[in-house]
Scaffold this active site. Structure first.
Site, PDB file in Angstrom:
ATOM      1  N   SER A 152       0.816  -1.219   0.000  1.00  0.00           N
ATOM      2  CA  SER A 152       0.000   0.000   0.000  1.00  0.00           C
ATOM      3  C   SER A 152       0.853   1.274   0.000  1.00  0.00           C
ATOM      4  O   SER A 152       1.827   1.390   0.737  1.00  0.00           O
ATOM      5  CB  SER A 152      -0.916   0.007   1.235  1.00  0.00           C
ATOM      6  N   LYS A 207     -12.821  -4.966   1.487  1.00  0.00           N
ATOM      7  CA  LYS A 207     -13.676  -3.826   1.112  1.00  0.00           C
ATOM      8  C   LYS A 207     -15.180  -4.138   1.166  1.00  0.00           C
ATOM      9  O   LYS A 207     -15.980  -3.253   1.442  1.00  0.00           O
ATOM     10  CB  LYS A 207     -13.322  -3.351  -0.292  1.00  0.00           C
ATOM     11  N   ASP A 263     -13.710   6.344  -3.769  1.00  0.00           N
ATOM     12  CA  ASP A 263     -13.207   6.119  -5.130  1.00  0.00           C
ATOM     13  C   ASP A 263     -14.004   6.892  -6.182  1.00  0.00           C
ATOM     14  O   ASP A 263     -13.459   7.305  -7.209  1.00  0.00           O
ATOM     15  CB  ASP A 263     -13.224   4.620  -5.484  1.00  0.00           C
ATOM     16  N   GLY A 320     -15.287  -4.984 -12.040  1.00  0.00           N
ATOM     17  CA  GLY A 320     -14.977  -5.301 -10.647  1.00  0.00           C
ATOM     18  C   GLY A 320     -15.337  -4.131  -9.750  1.00  0.00           C
ATOM     19  O   GLY A 320     -16.152  -3.275 -10.114  1.00  0.00           O
ATOM     20  N   GLY A 321     -14.717  -4.077  -8.579  1.00  0.00           N
ATOM     21  CA  GLY A 321     -15.013  -3.020  -7.609  1.00  0.00           C
ATOM     22  C   GLY A 321     -14.721  -1.641  -8.150  1.00  0.00           C
ATOM     23  O   GLY A 321     -15.513  -0.709  -7.964  1.00  0.00           O
ATOM     24  N   ALA A 322     -13.592  -1.482  -8.827  1.00  0.00           N
ATOM     25  CA  ALA A 322     -13.223  -0.166  -9.349  1.00  0.00           C
ATOM     26  C   ALA A 322     -14.218   0.276 -10.427  1.00  0.00           C
ATOM     27  O   ALA A 322     -14.587   1.454 -10.494  1.00  0.00           O
ATOM     28  CB  ALA A 322     -11.810  -0.211  -9.922  1.00  0.00           C
TER      29      ALA A 322
HETATM   30  P1  NAP Z   1     -11.348  -6.582  -9.298  1.00  0.00           P
HETATM   31  O1  NAP Z   1     -12.614  -6.291  -8.563  1.00  0.00           O
HETATM   32  O2  NAP Z   1     -10.587  -7.821  -8.968  1.00  0.00           O
HETATM   33  O3  NAP Z   1     -11.684  -6.585 -10.881  1.00  0.00           O
HETATM   34  C1  NAP Z   1     -10.721  -6.967 -11.806  1.00  0.00           C
HETATM   35  C2  NAP Z   1     -11.217  -6.709 -13.212  1.00  0.00           C
HETATM   36  O4  NAP Z   1     -10.176  -7.073 -14.135  1.00  0.00           O
HETATM   37  C3  NAP Z   1     -12.447  -7.545 -13.602  1.00  0.00           C
HETATM   38  O5  NAP Z   1     -13.256  -6.805 -14.459  1.00  0.00           O
HETATM   39  C4  NAP Z   1     -11.800  -8.724 -14.343  1.00  0.00           C
HETATM   40  O6  NAP Z   1     -12.640  -9.358 -15.279  1.00  0.00           O
HETATM   41  C5  NAP Z   1     -10.694  -8.012 -15.093  1.00  0.00           C
HETATM   42  N1  NAP Z   1      -9.657  -8.949 -15.511  1.00  0.00           N
HETATM   43  C6  NAP Z   1      -8.731  -9.566 -14.736  1.00  0.00           C
HETATM   44  N2  NAP Z   1      -7.958 -10.396 -15.493  1.00  0.00           N
HETATM   45  C7  NAP Z   1      -8.427 -10.300 -16.768  1.00  0.00           C
HETATM   46  C8  NAP Z   1      -8.054 -10.909 -18.001  1.00  0.00           C
HETATM   47  N3  NAP Z   1      -7.039 -11.778 -18.063  1.00  0.00           N
HETATM   48  N4  NAP Z   1      -8.742 -10.569 -19.105  1.00  0.00           N
HETATM   49  C9  NAP Z   1      -9.767  -9.667 -19.054  1.00  0.00           C
HETATM   50  N5  NAP Z   1     -10.164  -9.075 -17.912  1.00  0.00           N
HETATM   51  C10 NAP Z   1      -9.510  -9.378 -16.782  1.00  0.00           C
HETATM   52  O7  NAP Z   1     -10.306  -5.388  -9.114  1.00  0.00           O
HETATM   53  P2  NAP Z   1     -10.634  -3.848  -8.835  1.00  0.00           P
HETATM   54  O8  NAP Z   1     -10.652  -3.601  -7.391  1.00  0.00           O
HETATM   55  O9  NAP Z   1     -11.801  -3.471  -9.668  1.00  0.00           O
HETATM   56  O10 NAP Z   1      -9.283  -3.152  -9.391  1.00  0.00           O
HETATM   57  C11 NAP Z   1      -8.989  -3.169 -10.764  1.00  0.00           C
HETATM   58  C12 NAP Z   1      -7.751  -2.334 -11.064  1.00  0.00           C
HETATM   59  O11 NAP Z   1      -8.001  -0.977 -10.737  1.00  0.00           O
HETATM   60  C13 NAP Z   1      -6.512  -2.745 -10.247  1.00  0.00           C
HETATM   61  O12 NAP Z   1      -5.392  -2.636 -11.077  1.00  0.00           O
HETATM   62  C14 NAP Z   1      -6.456  -1.713  -9.141  1.00  0.00           C
HETATM   63  O13 NAP Z   1      -5.136  -1.497  -8.652  1.00  0.00           O
HETATM   64  C15 NAP Z   1      -6.965  -0.490  -9.892  1.00  0.00           C
HETATM   65  N6  NAP Z   1      -7.555   0.506  -8.993  1.00  0.00           N
HETATM   66  C16 NAP Z   1      -6.963   1.729  -8.972  1.00  0.00           C
HETATM   67  C17 NAP Z   1      -7.498   2.721  -8.165  1.00  0.00           C
HETATM   68  C18 NAP Z   1      -6.832   4.058  -8.158  1.00  0.00           C
HETATM   69  O14 NAP Z   1      -7.035   4.816  -7.201  1.00  0.00           O
HETATM   70  N7  NAP Z   1      -6.084   4.393  -9.192  1.00  0.00           N
HETATM   71  C19 NAP Z   1      -8.629   2.463  -7.375  1.00  0.00           C
HETATM   72  C20 NAP Z   1      -9.209   1.205  -7.427  1.00  0.00           C
HETATM   73  C21 NAP Z   1      -8.653   0.230  -8.242  1.00  0.00           C
HETATM   74  P3  NAP Z   1     -13.578 -10.596 -14.813  1.00  0.00           P
HETATM   75  O15 NAP Z   1     -14.743  -9.969 -14.141  1.00  0.00           O
HETATM   76  O16 NAP Z   1     -13.889 -11.286 -16.069  1.00  0.00           O
HETATM   77  O17 NAP Z   1     -12.742 -11.437 -13.872  1.00  0.00           O
END
Ligand code: NAP
Length: 269
Positions: A14, A65, A101, A127-129
């Site tokens: 983090s 979360k 977020d 996903g969550g984001a």
């Molecule tokens: P999450 O809930 O685990 O969601 C992951 C997403 O990625 C899902 O839509 C998943 O698709 C997709 N994915 C993973 N592997 C894949 C693949 N091989 N092919 C196609 N799609 C794939 O994660 P999250 O919390 O939403 O976070 C997602 C990203 O956003 C992370 O990199 C995180 O660090 C970033 N983030 C950044 C901030 C910021 O402040 N900048 C805030 C939040 C998150 P499926 O549904 O098909 O599995």
């Protein structure tokens, strides 16, 4: 001394201690912000003990979360809409959860390049984001949000609870770029250690703003390609910093400024 921390499992990755630590020092606040590793089975006990240990707030990261919600006294509208909490405020022994977020995503765009029009946004991921991004774009009244995810059912579940959201097959993702105003990657693709995001940008108009939520690396292959084509690009670090602003203010009483100094600090420059 006021205490705050980020809890997660694992939590060593983090960047929040560096970020909040910088602001505490900058604004000369007597406080501390640490990272605490909390396993899923110790989560309820840790939350119960926060007030007695003098904590004013907690950030919540993976994998807590969503599960944390049932242990809180209340949650606000943003947390309810997204179904996830990333920030907890402790007051009078009561725990209140929110999700910053939505705010962080929009403020980052506002500061670094908001699209000129709000006719259409393409959001990759469900996903969550993505839930936070869709809520933010809906609040901003984008006319159409095209949600594209590998697992279509997850995108459909978000669309069902939102207005103006359409779902498209993952394999067709390049076909929806030619009339969009904004492209946002919320998948983990392009992150260090993950597969790259395969996306043909050849039909993407030059005025489209491209935002990647991934911030490790800071310049993802998607952002590098979009920038080389002449598109305005917005990195994910800004969202990370902006989402911390309301939390810091709620806990420590000062609204911190997002500037180059804090970016450099978080990057370890
Ligand atoms: P999450 O809930 O685990 O969601 C992951 C997403 O990625 C899902 O839509 C998943 O698709 C997709 N994915 C993973 N592997 C894949 C693949 N091989 N092919 C196609 N799609 C794939 O994660 P999250 O919390 O939403 O976070 C997602 C990203 O956003 C992370 O990199 C995180 O660090 C970033 N983030 C950044 C901030 C910021 O402040 N900048 C805030 C939040 C998150 P499926 O549904 O098909 O599995």
């Amino acid at each position: 001394m006021r205490r705050a921390a980020v809890i997660g499992y694992p939590v060593t990755h983090s960047l929040s201690p560096r970020l909040h630590g910088f602001w505490l020092k900058k604004y000369r606040i007597e406080g501390e912000y640490t990272a605490i590793e909390v396993t899923p089975d110790t989560l309820p006990e840790v939350l119960r003990g926060l007030g007695a240990k003098g904590f004013c707030g907690i950030n919540v990261t993976v994998p807590h979360k969503e599960t944390v919600i049932k242990f809180l006294d209340s949650i606000d509208e943003a947390a309810r809409a997204i179904g996830a909490v990333n920030t907890i405020t402790v007051r009078g022994g009561k725990l209140k959860g929110t999700n910053t977020d939505v705010y962080g995503f929009i403020e980052n765009l506002r500061q670094n390049g908001f699209p000129r029009a709000k006719n259409k946004a393409v959001v990759l991921g469900a996903g969550g984001a993505a839930r936070a991004v869709v809520k933010a774009l809906t609040d901003e009244k984008f006319a159409k949000i095209m949600l594209v995810n590998r697992t279509t059912a997850k995108a459909e579940a978000i669309a069902k609870n939102s207005t103006g959201v359409e779902v498209m097959d993952w394999k067709d993702r390049a076909k929806t770029l030619s009339d969009t105003d904004l492209l946002v990657n919320t998948t983990t693709l392009g992150m260090q250690g993950k597969e790259p995001l395969a996306l043909d940008l050849s039909t993407l108009p030059r005025q489209v703003v491209v935002n990647d939520l991934v911030y490790t690396p800071l310049i993802t292959p998607l952002l590098a390609e979009a920038k080389a084509r002449g598109n305005k690009t917005v990195d994910g670090l800004g969202m990370l910093i902006h989402q911390a602003v309301p939390a810091f203010e709620a806990w420590f009483g000062i609204r911190p400024v997002v500037d180059d100094d804090v970016r450099k600090q978080v990057l370890g420059d």
